[in-house]
Scaffold this motif. Structure first.
Motif, short mmCIF file in Angstrom:
data_model
loop_
_atom_site.label_atom_id
_atom_site.label_comp_id
_atom_site.label_asym_id
_atom_site.label_seq_id
_atom_site.Cartn_x
_atom_site.Cartn_y
_atom_site.Cartn_z
N LEU A 32 0.82 -1.21 0.00
CA LEU A 32 0.00 0.00 0.00
C LEU A 32 0.85 1.26 0.00
O LEU A 32 0.49 2.27 -0.62
CB LEU A 32 -0.92 0.00 1.22
N ARG A 33 1.98 1.22 0.69
CA ARG A 33 2.85 2.39 0.74
C ARG A 33 3.49 2.69 -0.61
O ARG A 33 3.90 3.82 -0.86
CB ARG A 33 3.93 2.18 1.79
N SER A 34 3.59 1.68 -1.46
CA SER A 34 4.25 1.86 -2.75
C SER A 34 3.29 2.13 -3.89
O SER A 34 3.72 2.36 -5.02
CB SER A 34 5.08 0.60 -3.08
N ARG A 35 1.97 2.12 -3.60
CA ARG A 35 0.98 2.30 -4.67
C ARG A 35 0.09 3.48 -4.36
O ARG A 35 -0.40 3.62 -3.24
CB ARG A 35 0.12 1.04 -4.80
N ASN A 36 -0.11 4.33 -5.34
CA ASN A 36 -1.06 5.42 -5.19
C ASN A 36 -2.14 5.40 -6.26
O ASN A 36 -2.88 6.37 -6.43
CB ASN A 36 -0.34 6.78 -5.21
N ASP A 37 -2.24 4.28 -6.99
CA ASP A 37 -3.20 4.16 -8.09
C ASP A 37 -4.27 3.12 -7.83
O ASP A 37 -5.00 2.74 -8.73
CB ASP A 37 -2.46 3.81 -9.39
N ALA A 81 -2.72 10.35 -2.06
CA ALA A 81 -3.76 10.06 -3.03
C ALA A 81 -4.61 8.85 -2.64
O ALA A 81 -5.69 8.65 -3.19
CB ALA A 81 -3.14 9.82 -4.41
N THR A 82 -4.13 8.05 -1.69
CA THR A 82 -4.80 6.81 -1.33
C THR A 82 -5.59 6.92 -0.04
O THR A 82 -6.52 6.14 0.19
CB THR A 82 -3.76 5.67 -1.18
N VAL A 83 -5.26 7.89 0.82
CA VAL A 83 -5.79 7.94 2.18
C VAL A 83 -7.31 7.95 2.21
O VAL A 83 -7.94 7.13 2.88
CB VAL A 83 -5.23 9.15 2.95
N HIS A 84 -7.95 8.88 1.49
CA HIS A 84 -9.40 8.99 1.56
C HIS A 84 -10.09 7.76 0.99
O HIS A 84 -11.11 7.30 1.53
CB HIS A 84 -9.86 10.26 0.82
N ARG A 85 -9.56 7.21 -0.10
CA ARG A 85 -10.16 6.00 -0.66
C ARG A 85 -10.02 4.82 0.30
O ARG A 85 -10.93 4.00 0.44
CB ARG A 85 -9.52 5.66 -2.01
N PHE A 86 -8.87 4.74 0.99
CA PHE A 86 -8.65 3.66 1.94
C PHE A 86 -9.61 3.78 3.12
O PHE A 86 -10.19 2.77 3.57
CB PHE A 86 -7.20 3.71 2.44
N LEU A 87 -9.81 5.00 3.62
CA LEU A 87 -10.74 5.21 4.72
C LEU A 87 -12.18 4.95 4.28
O LEU A 87 -12.98 4.38 5.04
CB LEU A 87 -10.60 6.63 5.27
N ARG A 88 -12.52 5.34 3.07
CA ARG A 88 -13.87 5.06 2.56
C ARG A 88 -14.09 3.55 2.46
O ARG A 88 -15.17 3.05 2.82
CB ARG A 88 -14.07 5.73 1.20
N ALA A 89 -13.07 2.83 1.99
CA ALA A 89 -13.18 1.37 1.89
C ALA A 89 -13.38 0.75 3.27
O ALA A 89 -14.15 -0.22 3.42
CB ALA A 89 -11.94 0.79 1.22
N PHE A 90 -12.71 1.30 4.27
CA PHE A 90 -12.88 0.79 5.64
C PHE A 90 -14.32 0.97 6.10
O PHE A 90 -14.95 0.03 6.61
CB PHE A 90 -11.93 1.51 6.59
N TRP A 91 -14.87 2.18 5.94
CA TRP A 91 -16.22 2.44 6.44
C TRP A 91 -17.27 1.69 5.64
O TRP A 91 -18.32 1.29 6.19
CB TRP A 91 -16.50 3.93 6.45
N ILE A 92 -17.05 1.48 4.36
CA ILE A 92 -17.97 0.66 3.58
C ILE A 92 -17.96 -0.77 4.10
O ILE A 92 -19.03 -1.40 4.29
CB ILE A 92 -17.60 0.68 2.08
N THR A 93 -16.77 -1.30 4.35
CA THR A 93 -16.65 -2.68 4.84
C THR A 93 -17.29 -2.83 6.21
O THR A 93 -18.04 -3.80 6.45
CB THR A 93 -15.16 -3.08 4.91
#
Length: 312
Positions: A32-37, A81-93
């Motif tokens: 995750l630290r190496s990917r922003n796409d 670039a990943t933070v908000h999408r990652f947090l959204r994925a957490f709350w969806i899950t």
């Protein structure tokens, strides 16, 4: 996408062997630290594995360590670039699978949720203030160096876009507002049930970064309301010289942070939710910080106008 599906640690996250799970979490962190796409759909696949990784964790100390690893250690290290999408994925899950938790495993997931509320405040409130302070000190040191000519001119040209991006008062808390919008759209949405929303989030094949947020359930909503001020207090700084009130240092946008609770209090169609949100907003700490005013008992009237019985 094909390479992502073949990544072995996605499968190993749900292993019943703790050593395999721990190794998978380490690999996931580096990945995750190496990917922003990564798209939201891909992050949801990862969170499905993380959900069951946490599901299989046993013993309190192991659960606490894993909860902090997946939150305070992982989230701040993600690309911006990943933070908000990652947090959204957490709350969806969490919103999607919360109802499947049994009473024996519920407490550890409540701890994980608390950690995610806390780490978000750590990043978007405390982290934003620290970054602004460091940027200001850096600019002062660079200005103090002085110097004339092309080097100084070039330096100003490089600094100008950064100052425009981070110094704008309107956009200063943009990341926090984007996160608050995620919370209002999902777990703290005033509407618990939307008849137009399918029971399971549907993936738009044309837009892999859009997946509808589940609303609620109320158990998750109540937990967030109860811990909201607790986790916020941990990242705030106070003026200890104040005798009666603890003045918050800095220009923290408390109105924005408390907005989800205010919306629940005024817009939720369910009285128990409105009452719980009102109790959170009447927290003595908010009065102590000068954010809210203490209500007089004589002025308190039931919002639904219900009869409260005879006065003794």
């Amino acid at each position: 996408m094909a390479d992502f599906q073949k990544t072995p640690f996605v499968r190993d996250l749900a292993s019943s062997d703790r050593k395999v799970r721990d190794k998978a979490v380490e690999s996931l962190t580096l990945f995750l630290r190496s990917r922003n796409d990564l798209t939201l759909v891909e992050l949801l696949k990862l969170w499905k594995g993380l959900f069951f990784c946490f599901y299989h964790s046993d013993r309190p100390l192991t659960q606490q360590a894993l909860a902090r690893t997946l939150s305070y250690s992982l989230v701040p290290s993600l690309p911006q670039a990943t933070v908000h999408r990652f947090l959204r994925a957490f709350w969806i899950t969490i919103g999607r699978d919360y109802h499947s938790l049994d009473r024996l495993r519920l407490d550890k997931y409540l701890l994980l949720i608390r950690c995610y509320v806390g780490v978000a405040f750590e990043i978007f409130v405390k982290g934003n203030k620290t970054q602004k302070s460091e940027d200001g000190k850096k600019r002062k040191r660079e200005d103090a160096k002085g110097g004339r000519g092309k080097k100084q001119k070039k330096q100003k040209e490089v600094e100008a876009p950064a100052e425009e991006e981070t110094g704008d008062s309107d956009g200063k808390w943009a990341n926090l507002e984007a996160y608050i919008s995620i919370i209002e759209e999902g777990p703290l949405c005033p509407m618990n049930f939307d008849p137009d929303q399918p029971s399971k989030p549907e993936v738009d094949e044309g837009n892999p970064n859009f997946v509808p947020m589940p609303h609620g359930p109320d158990g998750l909503r109540y937990h967030l309301v109860d811990i909201w001020v607790d986790e916020l207090e941990k990242v705030l700084e106070f003026d200890e010289d104040e005798e009666s009130n603890r003045k918050i240092l800095g220009d923290v946008p408390m109105e924005l942070i408390l907005r989800p609770l205010e919306k629940l209090r005024t817009e939720s169609p369910y009285k128990p939710v409105r009452t719980r949100a009102a109790e959170a907003l009447d927290d003595d700490r908010l009065v102590e910080w000068g954010i809210r005013e203490r209500k007089n008992e004589e002025e308190e009237v039931d919002s639904d106008g219900e009869w409260g019985g005879f006065d003794e």
